[in-house]
Design a protein around this motif. Structure first.
Motif, PDB file in Angstrom:
ATOM      1  N   ARG A   1       0.848  -1.196   0.000  1.00 44.42           N
ATOM      2  CA  ARG A   1       0.000   0.000   0.000  1.00 44.42           C
ATOM      3  C   ARG A   1       0.879   1.240   0.000  1.00 44.42           C
ATOM      4  NH1 ARG A   1      -4.622   0.975   4.524  1.00 44.42           N
ATOM      5  NH2 ARG A   1      -2.859   0.497   5.910  1.00 44.42           N
ATOM      6  N   ILE A   2       0.537   2.164  -0.902  1.00 39.66           N
ATOM      7  CA  ILE A   2       1.161   3.485  -0.923  1.00 39.66           C
ATOM      8  C   ILE A   2       0.039   4.489  -0.656  1.00 39.66           C
ATOM      9  CG2 ILE A   2       2.429   5.184  -2.270  1.00 39.66           C
ATOM     10  CD1 ILE A   2       3.594   2.911  -3.898  1.00 39.66           C
ATOM     11  N   LYS A   3       0.081   5.107   0.517  1.00 37.63           N
ATOM     12  CA  LYS A   3      -1.004   6.015   0.886  1.00 37.63           C
ATOM     13  C   LYS A   3      -0.872   7.340   0.140  1.00 37.63           C
ATOM     14  CE  LYS A   3      -2.031   4.150   5.477  1.00 37.63           C
ATOM     15  NZ  LYS A   3      -2.152   4.450   6.920  1.00 37.63           N
ATOM     16  N   ALA A   4      -2.009   7.942  -0.144  1.00 41.12           N
ATOM     17  CA  ALA A   4      -2.014   9.255  -0.774  1.00 41.12           C
ATOM     18  C   ALA A   4      -1.338  10.261   0.143  1.00 41.12           C
ATOM     19  CB  ALA A   4      -3.447   9.691  -1.076  1.00 41.12           C
ATOM     20  N   PRO A   5      -0.590  11.210  -0.408  1.00 40.27           N
ATOM     21  CA  PRO A   5       0.101  12.181   0.447  1.00 40.27           C
ATOM     22  C   PRO A   5      -0.844  13.019   1.289  1.00 40.27           C
ATOM     23  CG  PRO A   5       0.270  12.776  -1.887  1.00 40.27           C
ATOM     24  CD  PRO A   5      -0.292  11.399  -1.837  1.00 40.27           C
ATOM     25  N   ARG A   6      -2.079  13.174   0.824  1.00 44.29           N
ATOM     26  CA  ARG A   6      -3.098  13.888   1.605  1.00 44.29           C
ATOM     27  C   ARG A   6      -4.447  13.268   1.290  1.00 44.29           C
ATOM     28  NH1 ARG A   6      -1.040  16.810  -2.296  1.00 44.29           N
ATOM     29  NH2 ARG A   6       0.486  17.668  -0.844  1.00 44.29           N
ATOM     30  N   PRO A   7      -5.393  13.306   2.207  1.00 46.64           N
ATOM     31  CA  PRO A   7      -6.695  12.677   1.963  1.00 46.64           C
ATOM     32  C   PRO A   7      -7.406  13.280   0.759  1.00 46.64           C
ATOM     33  CG  PRO A   7      -6.402  13.215   4.294  1.00 46.64           C
ATOM     34  CD  PRO A   7      -5.282  13.876   3.571  1.00 46.64           C
ATOM     35  N   THR A   8      -8.028  12.405  -0.040  1.00 37.77           N
ATOM     36  CA  THR A   8      -8.766  12.869  -1.217  1.00 37.77           C
ATOM     37  C   THR A   8     -10.274  12.668  -1.066  1.00 37.77           C
ATOM     38  OG1 THR A   8      -8.642  10.719  -2.335  1.00 37.77           O
ATOM     39  CG2 THR A   8      -6.789  12.241  -2.663  1.00 37.77           C
ATOM     40  N   GLY A   9     -10.672  11.890  -0.059  1.00 39.25           N
ATOM     41  CA  GLY A   9     -12.080  11.584   0.095  1.00 39.25           C
ATOM     42  C   GLY A   9     -12.574  10.501  -0.838  1.00 39.25           C
ATOM     43  N   ALA A  10     -11.671   9.944  -1.642  1.00 30.80           N
ATOM     44  CA  ALA A  10     -12.046   8.912  -2.617  1.00 30.80           C
ATOM     45  C   ALA A  10     -11.694   7.539  -2.071  1.00 30.80           C
ATOM     46  CB  ALA A  10     -11.335   9.152  -3.940  1.00 30.80           C
ATOM     47  N   PRO A  11     -12.367   6.502  -2.556  1.00 30.08           N
ATOM     48  CA  PRO A  11     -12.007   5.144  -2.142  1.00 30.08           C
ATOM     49  C   PRO A  11     -10.593   4.790  -2.603  1.00 30.08           C
ATOM     50  CG  PRO A  11     -14.135   5.183  -3.260  1.00 30.08           C
ATOM     51  CD  PRO A  11     -13.516   6.512  -3.481  1.00 30.08           C
ATOM     52  N   PRO A  12      -9.953   3.865  -1.923  1.00 30.90           N
ATOM     53  CA  PRO A  12      -8.634   3.424  -2.379  1.00 30.90           C
ATOM     54  C   PRO A  12      -8.739   2.720  -3.725  1.00 30.90           C
ATOM     55  CG  PRO A  12      -9.472   1.906  -0.757  1.00 30.90           C
ATOM     56  CD  PRO A  12     -10.437   3.059  -0.790  1.00 30.90           C
ATOM     57  N   ILE A  13      -7.647   2.748  -4.465  1.00 32.33           N
ATOM     58  CA  ILE A  13      -7.592   2.074  -5.756  1.00 32.33           C
ATOM     59  C   ILE A  13      -6.855   0.760  -5.574  1.00 32.33           C
ATOM     60  CG2 ILE A  13      -6.766   2.224  -8.135  1.00 32.33           C
ATOM     61  CD1 ILE A  13      -6.730   5.479  -6.829  1.00 32.33           C
ATOM     62  N   PHE A  14      -7.516  -0.341  -5.875  1.00 34.00           N
ATOM     63  CA  PHE A  14      -6.892  -1.668  -5.820  1.00 34.00           C
ATOM     64  C   PHE A  14      -6.375  -1.991  -7.225  1.00 34.00           C
ATOM     65  CE2 PHE A  14      -8.285  -1.833  -1.669  1.00 34.00           C
ATOM     66  CZ  PHE A  14      -8.097  -3.068  -1.045  1.00 34.00           C
ATOM     67  N   TRP A  15      -5.053  -2.108  -7.322  1.00 37.23           N
ATOM     68  CA  TRP A  15      -4.359  -2.344  -8.596  1.00 37.23           C
ATOM     69  C   TRP A  15      -4.142  -3.846  -8.738  1.00 37.23           C
ATOM     70  CZ3 TRP A  15       0.071  -4.237 -10.837  1.00 37.23           C
ATOM     71  CH2 TRP A  15       0.558  -3.621 -11.995  1.00 37.23           C
ATOM     72  N   LEU A  16      -4.751  -4.440  -9.776  1.00 37.05           N
ATOM     73  CA  LEU A  16      -4.732  -5.892  -9.952  1.00 37.05           C
ATOM     74  C   LEU A  16      -3.820  -6.254 -11.115  1.00 37.05           C
ATOM     75  CD1 LEU A  16      -8.582  -6.600  -9.634  1.00 37.05           C
ATOM     76  CD2 LEU A  16      -6.889  -6.261  -7.827  1.00 37.05           C
ATOM     77  N   PRO A  17      -2.730  -6.978 -10.877  1.00 35.08           N
ATOM     78  CA  PRO A  17      -1.796  -7.308 -11.955  1.00 35.08           C
ATOM     79  C   PRO A  17      -2.373  -8.321 -12.933  1.00 35.08           C
ATOM     80  CG  PRO A  17      -1.093  -8.343  -9.907  1.00 35.08           C
ATOM     81  CD  PRO A  17      -2.262  -7.464  -9.574  1.00 35.08           C
ATOM     82  N   GLY A  18      -1.764  -8.369 -14.114  1.00 31.27           N
ATOM     83  CA  GLY A  18      -2.231  -9.257 -15.176  1.00 31.27           C
ATOM     84  C   GLY A  18      -1.537 -10.600 -15.150  1.00 31.27           C
ATOM     85  N   GLY A  19      -1.530 -11.233 -16.291  1.00 36.05           N
ATOM     86  CA  GLY A  19      -0.936 -12.563 -16.403  1.00 36.05           C
ATOM     87  C   GLY A  19      -1.936 -13.562 -17.002  1.00 36.05           C
ATOM     88  N   PRO A  20      -2.495 -14.466 -16.166  1.00 35.29           N
ATOM     89  CA  PRO A  20      -2.154 -14.701 -14.761  1.00 35.29           C
ATOM     90  C   PRO A  20      -0.693 -15.156 -14.614  1.00 35.29           C
ATOM     91  CG  PRO A  20      -4.123 -15.945 -15.395  1.00 35.29           C
ATOM     92  CD  PRO A  20      -3.485 -15.457 -16.659  1.00 35.29           C
ATOM     93  N   GLY A  21      -0.110 -14.791 -13.487  1.00 31.33           N
ATOM     94  CA  GLY A  21       1.256 -15.169 -13.222  1.00 31.33           C
ATOM     95  C   GLY A  21       2.215 -13.999 -13.312  1.00 31.33           C
ATOM     96  N   LEU A  22       1.757 -12.805 -12.935  1.00 27.05           N
ATOM     97  CA  LEU A  22       2.618 -11.631 -12.898  1.00 27.05           C
ATOM     98  C   LEU A  22       2.812 -11.225 -11.444  1.00 27.05           C
ATOM     99  CD1 LEU A  22       4.140  -9.281 -14.259  1.00 27.05           C
ATOM    100  CD2 LEU A  22       1.963  -8.043 -14.333  1.00 27.05           C
ATOM    101  N   THR A  23       4.054 -11.271 -10.984  1.00 19.53           N
ATOM    102  CA  THR A  23       4.370 -10.812  -9.634  1.00 19.53           C
ATOM    103  C   THR A  23       5.027  -9.449  -9.727  1.00 19.53           C
ATOM    104  OG1 THR A  23       5.676 -11.274  -7.633  1.00 19.53           O
ATOM    105  CG2 THR A  23       6.509 -12.171  -9.706  1.00 19.53           C
ATOM    106  N   VAL A  24       4.599  -8.509  -8.892  1.00 19.24           N
ATOM    107  CA  VAL A  24       5.019  -7.112  -9.054  1.00 19.24           C
ATOM    108  C   VAL A  24       5.687  -6.514  -7.825  1.00 19.24           C
ATOM    109  CG1 VAL A  24       3.277  -6.619 -10.813  1.00 19.24           C
ATOM    110  CG2 VAL A  24       2.697  -6.315  -8.393  1.00 19.24           C
ATOM    111  N   LEU A  25       5.643  -7.188  -6.686  1.00 19.83           N
ATOM    112  CA  LEU A  25       6.184  -6.595  -5.460  1.00 19.83           C
ATOM    113  C   LEU A  25       7.700  -6.492  -5.488  1.00 19.83           C
ATOM    114  CD1 LEU A  25       3.910  -8.057  -2.643  1.00 19.83           C
ATOM    115  CD2 LEU A  25       3.695  -5.924  -3.938  1.00 19.83           C
TER     116      LEU A  25
END
Length: 491
Positions: free
Chosen positions: A64-88
């Motif tokens: 998780r990388i938090k926004a530098p300041r609150p935006t009031g928006a829901p968090p964005i869940f980033w889903l990698p492709g593949g299947p079989g793509l590791t990104v961390l």
């Protein structure tokens, strides 16, 4: 360009998740540009098979990388492709690609917190399920039918070699439930989704099984739940669009036959339908290989190098002028033994396809040119994989009010733009952006030539506003590569 680390990032390890539902560690690093990335990295523990109360637990990595300041928006869940793509690995690797990925992730802070979740069965903080595929012989042409038999054997071997695991649990609804579990563990009520390719299919599954938690989504290179295997004619149409610009490129003109790229493809089809050819090459170690190439090898070769469309015409024209050495070298590599990521066939076999989609696949007119490589092995091996068929109730589209922005390139040969066009009637609150000359890429890379469109995407993720979004974006025609031999040189 390498990434300079200001301090050691949090370690990437799998075991803590097996003792606690969630483990989160903090880390910080500094890019060579001077930007500092503050992040959390963690492991989520989930059941391997969500339908079995006593199923063993497996770890799934996330960051998780938090926004530098609150935006009031829901968090964005980033889903990698593949299947079989590791990104961390972006947090530990020091190359330019890792740095670019981190800079991209940081840019989401304008819209809200960013949460990146890896895939069950292929995560650096859990297990990475793989099996070794057998090598294919070089002394006879390849065939989709032999490939199907090999995939059946691989499936049986994978099940036997992973007897301590429950491979039946790697279904698309389990992937969707993993997202919901992480949402709850991090304390969010609703989320937005961002994904491309398999990441888009994963996001569509989250919207199918957990619509109440999704505020909005941005999906690119879209793969619908019923389109794990795309129509050959749609794929061929993308080739035709690339060929249109290639036919007008001055550098390629001396190599083109009358009728252009499509005439070259038809001539190759006739040539290899008549008889295969044998090509002798030497590899980097000086070893000699004799490779037999036939009509079905050509079917596969027609899609080679389309990830970078600027390379594709030169490759095809080299074959047209009987320069087969590069193709033969690539074939030696393709027919070698190698690792296969298991979650791909496990998910694909479970999603399968509707009967009418299967009928259209087998009877598609472009099968003659592209063959059945895209689907035959998966369909033949499906009974060998333990994941259950989820049925038409899951894979067929249904109307949803969730606002979605679709971004799709019309040069995409992996997930053709027709995938998005087919989904639009089911998303009354959707907005589609067709990107002319874009291939199989993420939304922001496709929109790289339009700063206004990228800003509008961030605005949509933050507010849901679509007024600033274009419907068409055009990338400039690429500078096409030319064959590596003088015009008129025929082997």
């Amino acid at each position: 360009m390498s990434t300079a680390l200001a301090c050691a990032p949090a370690p990437i390890a799998a075991q803590p998740a097996l003792r606690q539902p969630i483990v989160i560690e903090s880390g910080s690093l500094t890019l060579t540009s001077g930007e500092t990335v503050q992040y959390e990295i963690g492991t989520l523990s989930v059941p391997e098979n969500r339908n079995k109360p006593l199923s063993r637990r497996i770890g799934i990595g996330f960051a998780r990388i938090k926004a530098p300041r609150p935006t009031g928006a829901p968090p964005i869940f980033w889903l990698p492709g593949g299947p079989g793509l590791t990104v961390l690995g972006a947090f530990t690797e020091k190359d330019g690609a890792a740095q670019a990925r981190l800079r991209s992730w940081m840019s989401f802070g304008a819209a809200g917190d960013l949460v990146v979740i890896e895939q069950r069965g292929y995560t650096r903080r859990g297990e990475m399920l793989v099996e070794t595929a057998d090598a294919s012989p070089l002394d006879k042409p390849a065939s989709a039918q032999d490939d199907a038999l090999a995939m059946q054997a691989l499936a049986r071997r994978a099940v036997a070699h992973h007897a301590d695991k429950d491979l039946s649990g790697y279904t698309i609804d389990a992937f969707a439930a993993d997202v919901d579990d992480l949402r709850k563990a991090l304390g969010y009520s609703r989320i937005s989704l961002f994904g491309g390719s398999f990441g888009s299919q994963w996001a569509l599954a989250v919207m199918r099984f957990h619509p109440e938690i999704v505020e909005r989504a941005v999906l690119s290179s879209v793969e619908p739940l019923n389109n794990g295997f795309d129509m050959p004619s749609h794929v061929f149409a993308a080739l035709q669009r690339i060929a249109y610009d290639a036919d007008r490129d001055p550098g390629l003109a001396p190599y083109l036959p009358k009728g252009g790229m499509m005439a070259a493809i038809r001539a190759l089809h006739r040539r290899f339908a008549a008889e295969p050819t044998r090509v002798t090459i030497r590899d980097a170690q000086g070893r000699t290989h004799i490779v037999t190439l036939g009509a079905q090898d050509l079917q596969r070769a027609l899609l080679a190098h389309t990830a970078d469309a600027a390379e594709w015409p030169a490759f095809i024209l080299s074959l047209y002028h009987r320069h087969y050495e590069q193709w033969a070298r690539e074939t030696v590599a393709d027919r070698s033994a190698g690792a296969v990521t298991l979650i791909g066939p496990l998910v694909d076999s479970s999603l399968a396809m509707s009967d009418d989609h299967a009928h259209l696949l087998w009877t598609d007119p472009a099968v003659e040119l592209l063959g059945t490589w895209n689907f035959e092995a998966n369909l033949a091996s499906a009974p060998e994989w333990p994941t259950p068929d989820m049925g038409d109730a899951v894979r067929l589209p249904r109307v949803t009010a969730i606002p979605v922005v679709f971004v799709h390139g019309d040069w995409d040969t992996s997930t053709p733009v027709e995938n998005t066009l087919g989904l639009m009637p089911y998303f009354p609150n959707a907005h589609a952006i067709r990107v002319h000359r874009a291939g199989h890429d993420g939304a922001f890379y496709q929109l790289r030539e339009s700063a206004a469109a990228k800003r509008a995407i961030y605005d949509f993720l933050r507010t849901g506003e679509t007024a600033g979004l274009p419907t068409d974006v055009a990338l400039p025609a690429p500078r096409f590569e030319v064959p590596g031999f003088p015009p008129g040189t025929v082997r």
